[in-house]
Design a protein around this motif. Structure first.
Motif, PDB file in Angstrom:
ATOM      1  N   GLY A  47      53.238 -35.446 -47.243  1.00  0.00           N
ATOM      2  CA  GLY A  47      51.579 -36.001 -47.006  1.00  0.00           C
ATOM      3  C   GLY A  47      51.036 -36.247 -48.539  1.00  0.00           C
ATOM      4  N   THR A  48      51.604 -37.375 -49.467  1.00  0.00           N
ATOM      5  CA  THR A  48      51.295 -36.871 -50.318  1.00  0.00           C
ATOM      6  C   THR A  48      51.930 -39.063 -50.159  1.00  0.00           C
ATOM      7  OG1 THR A  48      53.014 -36.643 -52.541  1.00  0.00           O
ATOM      8  CG2 THR A  48      50.604 -35.497 -51.682  1.00  0.00           C
ATOM      9  N   THR A  49      50.787 -39.644 -51.533  1.00  0.00           N
ATOM     10  CA  THR A  49      51.220 -40.640 -51.938  1.00  0.00           C
ATOM     11  C   THR A  49      51.213 -41.234 -53.592  1.00  0.00           C
ATOM     12  OG1 THR A  49      48.714 -41.937 -51.740  1.00  0.00           O
ATOM     13  CG2 THR A  49      50.082 -41.436 -49.526  1.00  0.00           C
ATOM     14  N   VAL A  50      51.595 -42.315 -54.280  1.00  0.00           N
ATOM     15  CA  VAL A  50      51.292 -42.277 -55.774  1.00  0.00           C
ATOM     16  C   VAL A  50      49.918 -42.221 -56.133  1.00  0.00           C
ATOM     17  CG1 VAL A  50      52.027 -43.775 -57.225  1.00  0.00           C
ATOM     18  CG2 VAL A  50      53.536 -43.581 -55.253  1.00  0.00           C
ATOM     19  N   GLU A  51      49.238 -42.688 -54.630  1.00  0.00           N
ATOM     20  CA  GLU A  51      47.888 -43.586 -55.770  1.00  0.00           C
ATOM     21  C   GLU A  51      47.137 -41.764 -55.518  1.00  0.00           C
ATOM     22  OE1 GLU A  51      49.100 -46.675 -53.068  1.00  0.00           O
ATOM     23  OE2 GLU A  51      49.547 -45.110 -52.308  1.00  0.00           O
ATOM     24  N   ASP A  55      45.071 -39.913 -58.085  1.00  0.00           N
ATOM     25  CA  ASP A  55      44.132 -39.928 -58.516  1.00  0.00           C
ATOM     26  C   ASP A  55      43.862 -37.439 -58.841  1.00  0.00           C
ATOM     27  OD1 ASP A  55      43.208 -41.912 -57.315  1.00  0.00           O
ATOM     28  OD2 ASP A  55      43.234 -41.056 -55.216  1.00  0.00           O
ATOM     29  N   ASP A  56      45.309 -37.603 -58.518  1.00  0.00           N
ATOM     30  CA  ASP A  56      45.264 -35.777 -58.832  1.00  0.00           C
ATOM     31  C   ASP A  56      45.372 -35.615 -60.254  1.00  0.00           C
ATOM     32  OD1 ASP A  56      44.785 -34.852 -55.978  1.00  0.00           O
ATOM     33  OD2 ASP A  56      46.785 -33.980 -55.853  1.00  0.00           O
ATOM     34  N   GLN A  57      46.201 -36.178 -60.759  1.00  0.00           N
ATOM     35  CA  GLN A  57      46.573 -36.379 -62.663  1.00  0.00           C
ATOM     36  C   GLN A  57      45.504 -36.228 -63.187  1.00  0.00           C
ATOM     37  OE1 GLN A  57      50.040 -39.042 -63.065  1.00  0.00           O
ATOM     38  NE2 GLN A  57      51.364 -37.539 -62.636  1.00  0.00           N
ATOM     39  N   ILE A  58      44.364 -37.901 -62.828  1.00  0.00           N
ATOM     40  CA  ILE A  58      43.002 -38.187 -63.802  1.00  0.00           C
ATOM     41  C   ILE A  58      42.457 -37.312 -63.321  1.00  0.00           C
ATOM     42  CG2 ILE A  58      41.550 -39.732 -63.083  1.00  0.00           C
ATOM     43  CD1 ILE A  58      42.961 -41.935 -62.401  1.00  0.00           C
TER      44      ILE A  58
END
Length: 112
Positions: A47-51, A55-58
């Protein structure tokens, strides 16, 4: 400038269980450039994407450092023949007394 071709080497090992998560990384330091290259690998949760991962890392990074600035992510092609779709972005932040400049290139590799 002299360049060097660097290739990571994979190994074959027998694990005691069938379920595992590969979250390995390689860190290559360039003392004369005062820089490091970190290559990390992990499983993308369903259910995740690279985007969404970027976003979570930022968001997590912003809670850990001061003065975070980052560029908008750009779609690029990378790899041999420049055919692998990827996202790139740059960031700058302060960690302790050090200003850190970071370049990130993220892409998905589908394994067997």
């Amino acid at each position: 400038m002299t360049i060097t071709q660097y290739q990571t080497n994979e190994i074959a090992i027998t694990l005691p269980v069938t379920e595992f998560i590969d979250s390995t990384f390689n860190a290559i330091r360039f003392p004369s450039l005062e820089a490091s290259l970190v290559i990390s690998r992990g499983v993308m949760p369903e259910g995740t994407t690279v985007e969404s991962i970027i976003d979570d890392q930022i968001q997590k990074l912003g809670a850990q450092v001061r003065d975070l600035h980052f560029s908008m992510r750009q779609s690029v092609k990378t790899g041999t023949g420049q055919t692998l779709p990827a996202l790139e972005m740059q960031s700058r932040f302060t960690r302790g007394n050090d200003t850190v400049h970071q370049y990130q290139l993220a892409f998905v590799v589908h394994c067997g």
